[in-house]
Design an enzyme around this catalytic site. Structure first.
Site, PDB file in Angstrom:
ATOM      1  N   SER A 164       1.249  -0.554   0.027  1.00 26.17           N
ATOM      2  CA  SER A 164       0.063   0.158  -0.283  1.00 26.17           C
ATOM      3  C   SER A 164       1.204   1.341  -0.201  1.00 26.17           C
ATOM      4  O   SER A 164       1.822   0.622  -0.788  1.00 26.17           O
ATOM      5  CB  SER A 164      -0.528   0.247   1.138  1.00 26.17           C
ATOM      6  OG  SER A 164      -2.183   0.599   0.937  1.00 26.17           O
ATOM      7  N   ARG A 234     -12.362   7.564   8.007  1.00 27.72           N
ATOM      8  CA  ARG A 234     -11.829   5.530   8.649  1.00 27.72           C
ATOM      9  C   ARG A 234     -13.139   4.812   7.616  1.00 27.72           C
ATOM     10  O   ARG A 234     -12.565   3.760   7.240  1.00 27.72           O
ATOM     11  CB  ARG A 234     -12.141   5.477   9.903  1.00 27.72           C
ATOM     12  CG  ARG A 234     -10.986   4.243  10.384  1.00 27.72           C
ATOM     13  CD  ARG A 234      -9.667   3.766   9.163  1.00 27.72           C
ATOM     14  NE  ARG A 234      -8.931   2.445  10.176  1.00 27.72           N
ATOM     15  CZ  ARG A 234      -7.887   2.003   9.923  1.00 27.72           C
ATOM     16  NH1 ARG A 234      -7.559   2.507   8.392  1.00 27.72           N
ATOM     17  NH2 ARG A 234      -7.149   1.098  10.878  1.00 27.72           N
ATOM     18  N   ASP A 327      -9.141  -7.546  -4.192  1.00 26.74           N
ATOM     19  CA  ASP A 327      -8.587  -5.681  -4.043  1.00 26.74           C
ATOM     20  C   ASP A 327      -8.809  -4.700  -5.170  1.00 26.74           C
ATOM     21  O   ASP A 327      -8.679  -4.569  -6.188  1.00 26.74           O
ATOM     22  CB  ASP A 327      -6.724  -5.723  -3.595  1.00 26.74           C
ATOM     23  CG  ASP A 327      -6.913  -4.651  -3.667  1.00 26.74           C
ATOM     24  OD1 ASP A 327      -7.227  -3.343  -3.263  1.00 26.74           O
ATOM     25  OD2 ASP A 327      -4.912  -4.180  -2.655  1.00 26.74           O
ATOM     26  N   HIS A 357      -7.919  -5.613  -0.467  1.00 22.71           N
ATOM     27  CA  HIS A 357      -7.065  -4.738  -0.236  1.00 22.71           C
ATOM     28  C   HIS A 357      -5.875  -4.883   0.994  1.00 22.71           C
ATOM     29  O   HIS A 357      -4.414  -5.735   1.200  1.00 22.71           O
ATOM     30  CB  HIS A 357      -6.680  -2.990  -0.391  1.00 22.71           C
ATOM     31  CG  HIS A 357      -5.799  -2.162  -0.049  1.00 22.71           C
ATOM     32  ND1 HIS A 357      -4.622  -2.626  -0.626  1.00 22.71           N
ATOM     33  CD2 HIS A 357      -5.376  -1.638   0.750  1.00 22.71           C
ATOM     34  CE1 HIS A 357      -3.824  -1.755  -0.598  1.00 22.71           C
ATOM     35  NE2 HIS A 357      -3.735  -1.011   0.466  1.00 22.71           N
ATOM     36  N   ASP A 358      -6.718  -5.197   2.658  1.00 26.48           N
ATOM     37  CA  ASP A 358      -6.248  -5.822   3.870  1.00 26.48           C
ATOM     38  C   ASP A 358      -5.929  -6.637   3.382  1.00 26.48           C
ATOM     39  O   ASP A 358      -4.827  -7.666   4.253  1.00 26.48           O
ATOM     40  CB  ASP A 358      -7.504  -5.808   4.611  1.00 26.48           C
ATOM     41  CG  ASP A 358      -7.168  -4.294   5.384  1.00 26.48           C
ATOM     42  OD1 ASP A 358      -6.550  -3.502   4.766  1.00 26.48           O
ATOM     43  OD2 ASP A 358      -8.743  -4.370   5.457  1.00 26.48           O
TER      44      ASP A 358
END
Length: 382
Positions: A164, A234, A327, A357-358
């Site tokens: 990232s 967030r 992702d 993505h995580d």
């Protein structure tokens, strides 16, 4: 965890580094001139280390953290870090980054809020930098890291690894200073910011700066901080980090336990996102969130280098490029472009995950294999 005091500003060499047990040190790296021409005086970086330096100083692996990460790659939560290490199991004796062989170093990025100089730090006039902190780029972050290693006397890194925003810094090391990098692992990132990423990220910035407690970015000494805005940011971001399939599998359209959305209660996924927001607001500075998100929007390895293709084609560093098949923030095709254009990459490594993505954080077995391959390249080319 103990925290070392800053070494003497005149100190140089390995004595600047913290002990090899993960202790956090605040290390002075000097004045940093930015791409813009602005200079940030007396920059300090938060630094952690695991493993001993080799006599030839040729076994250093630099680990680059993502947006809301820091130098705490592995280890339990403590009085400095509210969360356990973000890559637990990846560093240590017998781990993929084996500290019996490698000296693993991680910094908190320039502009950060875990030991490094950033908007919440004290400026030369004795007041918080706040809105006066200069805009920075990913290249500026790497410039600060290079200054750290210059002071230590480490002129070549065995490997640089990260995903990232950390992957952006890996790419800038590879493209901007290939002679200083023996091998690299680039995860879950592309060669430049896309319109989709910039659109999502500027929306997050807008949520923070619209909070009345933002106060133009000069809130640090007021007793108020734009945590409502950062919480919304967030929540937006977290949706891009996961996938529709994973979220629906976990939450579907269920109500939160004991609550009724038809009577002012919350949905289960809503409660989950609020929890993620609350956790971040307890440990992260909103001004750093804005500053680093703006830096990610500026990410472009081709800027001033003849474009992405030319910049990557001129980068000989042996590397592993990995992407997560689900992702949606940094889609797999952006890593495929890197793998196709980087001469030192044999092929794209695809990590299969429901987590989006995580996945570069959660799929530890798959990521561990990519780290082992990267260390093999480092061993061969350092």
């Amino acid at each position: 965890m103990s925290t070392d005091q800053s070494p003497c500003p005149s100190a140089t060499g390995a004595e600047l580094l913290p002990p090899p047990d993960g202790t956090l040190a605040i290390v002075p790296v000097g004045d940093i001139r930015l791409e813009s021409g602005a200079v940030i005086p007396d920059v300090h970086l938060g630094v952690q280390r695991w493993g001993e330096l080799s006599p030839g100083l040729d076994n250093v692996v630099l680990v680059e953290h993502a947006l809301t990460g820091d130098s705490h790659v592995v280890g339990p939560a403590d009085d400095v870090h509210q969360l356990p290490g973000w890559w637990n199991g990846m560093v240590g004796p017998g781990a993929p980054m084996d500290t019996d062989e490698w000296c693993v170093i991680a910094t908190n990025v320039l502009g950060g809020c875990k030991g490094s100089t950033g908007p919440g730090s004290t400026a030369p006039d004795g007041k918080p930098w706040g809105s006066r902190f200069p805009a920075i780029s990913i290249r500026d972050q790497v410039t600060a890291e290079a200054a750290l290693f210059d002071r230590i006397g480490i002129h070549r890194l065995a490997a640089v690894v990260g995903g990232s925003m950390g992957g952006m810094r890996v790419l800038e090391w590879m493209v901007g200073a290939p002679e200083r990098v023996a091998a690299a692992l680039v995860l879950a990132v592309g060669a430049r910011a896309t319109a989709d990423q910039i659109g999502t990220q500027t929306t997050q910035i807008a949520a923070i700066t619209a909070d009345p407690d933002w106060q133009g970015g000069d809130y640090h000494d007021t007793g108020r901080a734009p945590t409502t805005g950062m919480g919304i940011a967030r929540r937006i971001a977290h949706l891009t980090y996961r996938t529709e399939d994973e979220l629906d599998h976990r939450f579907a359209n269920h109500a939160q336990d004991g609550e009724d959305p038809f009577d002012g209660g919350r949905w289960a996924v809503q409660s989950y996102l609020e929890h993620q927001a609350e956790k971040l607001c307890r440990r992260f500075d909103p001004a750093t969130y804005v500053l680093l998100t703006e830096a990610m929007n500026r990410h472009d390895v081709g800027r001033g280098r003849g474009g992405v293709a030319a910049a990557l084609a001129a980068t000989p560093v042996p590397c592993v490029v990995g992407g997560v098949d689900s992702d949606r923030l940094y889609p797999l095709h952006t890593q495929q472009e890197l793998a196709d254009l980087l001469p030192g990459c044999a092929r794209l490594e695809v990590v299969h995950s429901r987590d989006g993505h995580d996945g570069f954080l959660t799929e530890t077995a798959a990521i561990g294999k990519l780290l082992v391959e990267t260390m093999r390249l480092a061993r061969a080319h350092r």
